[in-house]
Design a protein around this motif. Structure first.
Motif, PDB file in Angstrom:
ATOM      1  N   ALA A 150      -7.450  16.299 -14.082  1.00  0.00           N
ATOM      2  CA  ALA A 150      -6.322  16.847 -13.461  1.00  0.00           C
ATOM      3  C   ALA A 150      -6.022  15.592 -12.474  1.00  0.00           C
ATOM      4  CB  ALA A 150      -6.852  17.875 -12.518  1.00  0.00           C
ATOM      5  N   ASP A 151      -4.662  15.594 -12.020  1.00  0.00           N
ATOM      6  CA  ASP A 151      -4.095  14.506 -11.216  1.00  0.00           C
ATOM      7  C   ASP A 151      -5.054  14.014  -9.924  1.00  0.00           C
ATOM      8  OD1 ASP A 151      -1.866  14.645 -12.985  1.00  0.00           O
ATOM      9  OD2 ASP A 151      -0.427  15.374 -11.405  1.00  0.00           O
ATOM     10  N   VAL A 152      -4.889  12.660  -9.663  1.00  0.00           N
ATOM     11  CA  VAL A 152      -5.715  12.373  -8.534  1.00  0.00           C
ATOM     12  C   VAL A 152      -4.726  11.740  -7.473  1.00  0.00           C
ATOM     13  CG1 VAL A 152      -7.523  10.617  -7.799  1.00  0.00           C
ATOM     14  CG2 VAL A 152      -7.606  11.786  -9.964  1.00  0.00           C
ATOM     15  N   PRO A 153      -5.035  12.489  -6.233  1.00  0.00           N
ATOM     16  CA  PRO A 153      -4.028  12.081  -5.077  1.00  0.00           C
ATOM     17  C   PRO A 153      -4.254  10.661  -4.732  1.00  0.00           C
ATOM     18  CG  PRO A 153      -4.876  14.175  -4.636  1.00  0.00           C
ATOM     19  CD  PRO A 153      -5.811  13.574  -5.971  1.00  0.00           C
ATOM     20  N   ALA A 154      -3.166   9.868  -4.156  1.00  0.00           N
ATOM     21  CA  ALA A 154      -3.253   8.650  -3.889  1.00  0.00           C
ATOM     22  C   ALA A 154      -4.491   8.413  -2.547  1.00  0.00           C
ATOM     23  CB  ALA A 154      -2.053   8.082  -3.200  1.00  0.00           C
ATOM     24  N   TYR A 155      -5.222   7.177  -2.731  1.00  0.00           N
ATOM     25  CA  TYR A 155      -6.018   6.793  -1.779  1.00  0.00           C
ATOM     26  C   TYR A 155      -7.328   7.863  -1.688  1.00  0.00           C
ATOM     27  CZ  TYR A 155      -3.237   2.987  -0.843  1.00  0.00           C
ATOM     28  OH  TYR A 155      -2.486   1.717  -0.981  1.00  0.00           O
ATOM     29  N   THR A 168     -11.389  11.478   1.111  1.00  0.00           N
ATOM     30  CA  THR A 168     -10.003  10.913   1.256  1.00  0.00           C
ATOM     31  C   THR A 168     -10.592   9.347   1.763  1.00  0.00           C
ATOM     32  OG1 THR A 168      -9.691  11.929   3.003  1.00  0.00           O
ATOM     33  CG2 THR A 168      -8.715  12.922   1.141  1.00  0.00           C
ATOM     34  N   ARG A 169      -9.894   8.405   1.330  1.00  0.00           N
ATOM     35  CA  ARG A 169      -9.891   7.188   2.019  1.00  0.00           C
ATOM     36  C   ARG A 169      -9.276   6.857   3.440  1.00  0.00           C
ATOM     37  NH1 ARG A 169      -8.623   2.264  -1.667  1.00  0.00           N
ATOM     38  NH2 ARG A 169      -9.605   1.423  -0.127  1.00  0.00           N
ATOM     39  N   PHE A 170      -8.331   7.606   3.407  1.00  0.00           N
ATOM     40  CA  PHE A 170      -7.465   7.514   4.766  1.00  0.00           C
ATOM     41  C   PHE A 170      -7.000   8.807   5.288  1.00  0.00           C
ATOM     42  CE2 PHE A 170      -7.070   3.170   2.719  1.00  0.00           C
ATOM     43  CZ  PHE A 170      -7.891   2.662   3.743  1.00  0.00           C
ATOM     44  N   ALA A 171      -6.452   9.128   6.299  1.00  0.00           N
ATOM     45  CA  ALA A 171      -6.064  10.062   6.836  1.00  0.00           C
ATOM     46  C   ALA A 171      -4.478  10.305   6.108  1.00  0.00           C
ATOM     47  CB  ALA A 171      -5.532  10.147   8.347  1.00  0.00           C
ATOM     48  N   PRO A 172      -3.950  11.619   5.936  1.00  0.00           N
ATOM     49  CA  PRO A 172      -2.882  11.774   5.394  1.00  0.00           C
ATOM     50  C   PRO A 172      -1.666  10.992   5.903  1.00  0.00           C
ATOM     51  CG  PRO A 172      -3.965  13.852   5.840  1.00  0.00           C
ATOM     52  CD  PRO A 172      -4.553  12.858   6.316  1.00  0.00           C
ATOM     53  N   GLU A 173      -1.483  10.751   7.296  1.00  0.00           N
ATOM     54  CA  GLU A 173      -0.357   9.914   7.755  1.00  0.00           C
ATOM     55  C   GLU A 173      -0.599   8.538   7.338  1.00  0.00           C
ATOM     56  OE1 GLU A 173      -3.441  10.595  10.980  1.00  0.00           O
ATOM     57  OE2 GLU A 173      -2.705  11.859   9.329  1.00  0.00           O
ATOM     58  N   VAL A 174      -1.927   8.142   7.213  1.00  0.00           N
ATOM     59  CA  VAL A 174      -2.135   6.643   6.832  1.00  0.00           C
ATOM     60  C   VAL A 174      -1.661   6.391   5.606  1.00  0.00           C
ATOM     61  CG1 VAL A 174      -3.701   4.923   6.959  1.00  0.00           C
ATOM     62  CG2 VAL A 174      -3.788   6.506   8.969  1.00  0.00           C
ATOM     63  N   LEU A 178       0.849   3.596   3.909  1.00  0.00           N
ATOM     64  CA  LEU A 178       0.498   2.794   2.851  1.00  0.00           C
ATOM     65  C   LEU A 178       1.278   2.721   1.770  1.00  0.00           C
ATOM     66  CD1 LEU A 178      -3.300   3.216   2.967  1.00  0.00           C
ATOM     67  CD2 LEU A 178      -2.120   0.941   3.420  1.00  0.00           C
ATOM     68  N   GLU A 179       1.623   4.065   1.384  1.00  0.00           N
ATOM     69  CA  GLU A 179       2.719   4.152  -0.023  1.00  0.00           C
ATOM     70  C   GLU A 179       3.876   3.616   0.422  1.00  0.00           C
ATOM     71  OE1 GLU A 179       1.618   5.586  -2.741  1.00  0.00           O
ATOM     72  OE2 GLU A 179       1.327   7.649  -2.672  1.00  0.00           O
ATOM     73  N   ALA A 180       4.341   3.513   1.703  1.00  0.00           N
ATOM     74  CA  ALA A 180       5.637   2.798   2.118  1.00  0.00           C
ATOM     75  C   ALA A 180       5.565   1.455   2.158  1.00  0.00           C
ATOM     76  CB  ALA A 180       6.087   3.375   3.501  1.00  0.00           C
ATOM     77  N   ILE A 181       4.435   1.134   2.811  1.00  0.00           N
ATOM     78  CA  ILE A 181       4.189  -0.341   2.538  1.00  0.00           C
ATOM     79  C   ILE A 181       4.123  -1.261   1.123  1.00  0.00           C
ATOM     80  CG2 ILE A 181       2.366  -1.985   3.208  1.00  0.00           C
ATOM     81  CD1 ILE A 181       1.434  -0.654   5.449  1.00  0.00           C
ATOM     82  N   ASP A 202      -6.676  -2.405   9.153  1.00  0.00           N
ATOM     83  CA  ASP A 202      -5.627  -2.281  10.034  1.00  0.00           C
ATOM     84  C   ASP A 202      -4.266  -2.179   9.736  1.00  0.00           C
ATOM     85  OD1 ASP A 202      -4.001  -2.238  12.264  1.00  0.00           O
ATOM     86  OD2 ASP A 202      -5.168  -3.801  13.239  1.00  0.00           O
ATOM     87  N   VAL A 203      -4.154  -0.788   9.108  1.00  0.00           N
ATOM     88  CA  VAL A 203      -2.828  -0.359   8.443  1.00  0.00           C
ATOM     89  C   VAL A 203      -1.562  -0.836   9.310  1.00  0.00           C
ATOM     90  CG1 VAL A 203      -1.736   1.459   7.235  1.00  0.00           C
ATOM     91  CG2 VAL A 203      -4.167   1.278   7.124  1.00  0.00           C
ATOM     92  N   GLU A 204      -1.691  -0.582  10.384  1.00  0.00           N
ATOM     93  CA  GLU A 204      -0.314  -0.844  11.299  1.00  0.00           C
ATOM     94  C   GLU A 204      -0.243  -2.260  11.469  1.00  0.00           C
ATOM     95  OE1 GLU A 204      -0.996   0.891  15.200  1.00  0.00           O
ATOM     96  OE2 GLU A 204      -0.512   2.848  14.640  1.00  0.00           O
ATOM     97  N   ALA A 205      -1.075  -3.056  11.376  1.00  0.00           N
ATOM     98  CA  ALA A 205      -1.094  -4.750  11.232  1.00  0.00           C
ATOM     99  C   ALA A 205      -0.247  -5.187  10.004  1.00  0.00           C
ATOM    100  CB  ALA A 205      -2.339  -5.327  11.638  1.00  0.00           C
TER     101      ALA A 205
END
Length: 213
Positions: A150-155, A168-174, A178-181, A202-205
């Motif tokens: 079955a499909d595997v969600p990102a991260y 999950t590797r990161f919180a949903p908002e993160v 990452l998908e936008a970056i 550091d995703v924000e950085a």
């Protein structure tokens, strides 16, 4: 320097078991992104042997994004493996001819799951098996010897038979950030300049780097 040459089949000198497989694919229905490698001491260039039941008359495509890491023995089952199962027998009589071709299924009678699509920066572990029509999102990890049905969600990290969510590797908002970056789409010189942040947490950085490059 701006990293290894993506056109080099074997980017690690003296270590031919690692291969940038985009440079070795001949099947037009297999699409591989830059820097995606297959690691196998038994002929790393022949990755296509791991894409099974991939018949041209079926028309399905295997797409693997950029910067993916594929361990030895990773297998992709394509739609040509499917048998008709709406009748009493699933045996493919028709392929042997000699009168048996009279029960050849029409295209709509054979299960068809569509293309198999692997995102970018995906790590697929040793001897994992990916079933037809599965999508694996960017940044996902598939544990060794998993069977992905079955499909595997990102991260996310999945494992087992059938593969289930481990974490999950990161919180949903993160993940949205990452998908936008989408760092894998940056020019390679920009990736090289910001490698320390790409491999850090550091995703924000990293997002700030995207804005200014």
């Amino acid at each position: 320097m701006n990293g290894p040459n993506p056109q080099n089949k074997h980017p690690m000198e003296g270590f031919p078991q690692v291969c940038f497989i985009k440079n070795t694919i001949s099947n037009p229905n297999i699409i591989i992104g830059d820097y995606t490698y297959y690691d196998d001491p038994e002929d790393a260039e022949n990755f296509e042997r791991n894409v099974l039941y991939h018949f041209p008359f079926i028309g399905d495509t295997l797409v693997i994004g950029k910067f993916c890491a594929l361990a030895k023995g990773v297998k992709f089952i394509m739609n040509g493996a499917n048998h008709k199962f709406t009748g009493i027998s699933t045996y493919p009589f028709q392929i042997f001819g000699n009168g048996w071709e009279t029960v050849t299924p029409s295209p709509g009678e054979l299960p068809y799951k569509g293309d198999t699509v692997i995102g970018n920066d995906v790590w697929i572990g040793y001897e994992a098996l990916i079933m037809p029509g599965v999508s694996i999102g960017n940044g996902a990890i598939v544990s060794s010897r998993s069977v992905v049905t079955a499909d595997v969600p990102a991260y996310t990290i999945v494992g087992g038979n059938p593969a289930r969510l481990i974490k999950t590797r990161f919180a949903p908002e993160v993940v949205v950030m990452l998908e936008a970056i989408a760092w894998w789409n940056w020019p390679v010189d920009v990736i090289t300049r910001h490698l320390a942040l790409i491999v850090a947490g550091d995703v924000e950085a990293l997002a700030a780097c995207q804005e200014g490059h």
